[in-house]
Design an enzyme around this catalytic site. Structure first.
Site, PDB file in Angstrom:
ATOM      1  CD1 TRP A  43      -2.077  -2.174   1.995  1.00  0.00           C
ATOM      2  CD2 TRP A  43      -2.894  -1.427   0.042  1.00  0.00           C
ATOM      3  NE1 TRP A  43      -3.055  -3.045   1.563  1.00  0.00           N
ATOM      4  CE2 TRP A  43      -3.564  -2.616   0.377  1.00  0.00           C
ATOM      5  CE3 TRP A  43      -3.228  -0.773  -1.144  1.00  0.00           C
ATOM      6  CZ2 TRP A  43      -4.562  -3.172  -0.427  1.00  0.00           C
ATOM      7  CZ3 TRP A  43      -4.218  -1.323  -1.955  1.00  0.00           C
ATOM      8  CH2 TRP A  43      -4.868  -2.511  -1.587  1.00  0.00           C
ATOM      9  CG  ASP A 102      -3.246   3.897   4.146  1.00  0.00           C
ATOM     10  OD1 ASP A 102      -4.314   3.726   4.771  1.00  0.00           O
ATOM     11  OD2 ASP A 102      -2.912   3.190   3.163  1.00  0.00           O
ATOM     12  CE  LYS A 116      -8.779  -3.235   4.015  1.00  0.00           C
ATOM     13  NZ  LYS A 116      -7.667  -2.403   3.641  1.00  0.00           N
TER      14      LYS A 116
HETATM   15  C1  LIG Z   1      -7.073  -2.032   2.235  1.00  0.00           C
HETATM   16  C2  LIG Z   1      -6.026  -0.987   2.264  1.00  0.00           C
HETATM   17  C3  LIG Z   1      -5.897  -0.020   1.248  1.00  0.00           C
HETATM   18  C4  LIG Z   1      -6.759  -0.022   0.014  1.00  0.00           C
HETATM   19  O1  LIG Z   1      -7.991   0.464   0.291  1.00  0.00           O
HETATM   20  P1  LIG Z   1      -9.074   0.719  -0.866  1.00  0.00           P
HETATM   21  O2  LIG Z   1     -10.193   1.271  -0.064  1.00  0.00           O
HETATM   22  O3  LIG Z   1      -9.358  -0.593  -1.514  1.00  0.00           O
HETATM   23  O4  LIG Z   1      -8.495   1.707  -1.818  1.00  0.00           O
HETATM   24  C5  LIG Z   1      -4.931   0.945   1.393  1.00  0.00           C
HETATM   25  N1  LIG Z   1      -4.114   0.975   2.459  1.00  0.00           N
HETATM   26  C6  LIG Z   1      -4.203   0.052   3.441  1.00  0.00           C
HETATM   27  C7  LIG Z   1      -3.261   0.139   4.599  1.00  0.00           C
HETATM   28  C8  LIG Z   1      -5.157  -0.944   3.380  1.00  0.00           C
HETATM   29  O5  LIG Z   1      -5.241  -1.862   4.359  1.00  0.00           O
END
Ligand SMILES: *Cc1c(COP(=O)(O)O)cnc(C)c1O
Length: 357
Positions: A99, A166, A190
């Site tokens: 990511w 993030d 999540k």
């Molecule tokens: C799941 C995830 C993403 C991607 O998220 P999307 O909503 O599918 O764009 C990005 N960063 C992390 C840390 C994630 O766990």
């Protein structure tokens, strides 16, 4: 049979939150209408969005000067929106996995990107600790929890420049010192709600400093000016997010979420370290409390799919690791009860007995 859902995302939510969402889909507040059929500008929806924004601020003790937005799209959209809005010349990124790499790729479209460190040399199994941050960069971007590799920064890094994080997979799992960040963002699927929604906590004074023109839909200032209603937000996921935020508050807030996460993680890592059939993949000091990654110990690799079936027979589902790591991943977000972690640990012990007697 009770089912324990270890999906990495979209993932488990508290049962009562799912039930409240189901009820709102059928008949919102006795109106005889589905929440899905109500205008986002209706007197019924507006308070849902407002309370969700306020509650996220309250639970994370967000200081004055920050705004909370709930937008469509996922975390990946912010890989682009963050540099669009905040990258002025140069930005620093810590590369701790897939990511983070994707965030870096997008940022490069907007200016110079300094990768301060990477753990790619050891398959992203640890968090780099020694690195120099360029003080003339707009921000240092981190991925607080690496969902795929099972590593986590369970602390707010000391940085000479503001952080951007993030926090897709560990938001609301611990208290955060928001004042260290210019922006915190993530996908909701999540630890907050179902998919289709993203959250942003952004410092208003950090915005408006870039020269470039920003399309309205990608401009955080436009969303702030419109109270997160510049366009139609995903109304049902916002409702689910609100009910989940209320649930977190009622359970004791993020400190209690952190205590529970530590308890679950201890049960599982203890079993991983004590069971000769399995080994953990992340460096011990960087182990995630959210995504617990492990593989079959050397010599036992052919038993991988047997263990997945063995667990499924006990109601333990979705423990297969990400396709890039293999093995197993037990995702234990806020909604996972301690008994779920214990059930998996017992299952690992029983599997050992079955194989080794
Ligand atoms: C799941 C995830 C993403 C991607 O998220 P999307 O909503 O599918 O764009 C990005 N960063 C992390 C840390 C994630 O766990």
């Amino acid at each position: 049979m009770k089912i324990y859902n270890f999906n990495a995302g979209p993932s488990m939510l508290p049962r009562e939150v799912v039930e409240q969402t189901a009820a709102a889909v059928l008949d919102y507040n006795g109106m005889g209408l589905s929440l899905m059929e109500l205008s986002h500008r209706s007197p019924e929806f507006k308070p849902i969005l407002d309370e969700a924004r306020l509650l996220l601020k309250e639970l994370l003790d967000v200081p004055r000067g920050y705004e909370v937005l709930f937008l469509g799209g996922g975390a990946s959209m912010h890989f682009c929106m963050v540099p669009y809005n905040l990258l002025n010349g140069k930005a620093a990124y810590l590369n701790t996995g897939t990511w983070a790499s994707k965030a870096i790729k997008e940022a490069k479209l907007f200016g110079e990107v300094v990768e301060v460190a990477t753990s790619a040399d050891k398959a992203f199994s640890y968090i780099p600790k020694e690195f120099t941050v360029p003080v003339d960069a707009s921000y240092l971007h981190i991925t607080s929890n690496n969902t795929i590799y099972g590593t986590q920064m369970r602390y707010d890094l000391d940085s000479p420049i503001p952080l951007v994080a993030d926090m897709s997979s560990d938001i609301l799992s611990r208290p955060v010192d928001v004042s260290k960040y210019n922006c915190i963002y993530g996908g909701a699927q999540k630890n907050l709600a179902q998919s289709g929604l993203s959250f942003v906590i952004v410092k208003e004074s950090a915005l408006g400093k870039v020269e470039r023109d920003i399309p309205s839909i990608l401009d955080y200032r436009v969303h702030i000016a419109n109270g997160s209603m510049f366009n139609t937000p995903p109304t049902l996921p916002v409702f689910t997010a609100l009910r989940n935020l209320r649930w977190v508050k009622q359970q004791g807030g993020v400190k209690e979420m952190e205590r529970r996460a530590a308890e679950r993680a201890e049960v599982l890592y203890e079993e991983i370290d004590g069971n000769p059939l399995f080994v953990g993949t992340a460096a011990c000091e960087d182990r995630s409390f959210m995504n617990i990654d492990f593989i079959m110990a050397p010599g036992y690799e052919p038993l991988e799919s047997d263990f997945v079936s063995f667990a499924a027979e006990r109601g333990i589902v979705a423990i297969k690791g990400h396709r890039s790591v293999g093995g197993f991943r037990a995702s234990c977000y806020n909604a996972m009860p301690l008994e779920g972690a214990k059930a998996l640990a017992v299952c690992m012990r029983d599997f050992k007995k079955k194989i080794k007697g």
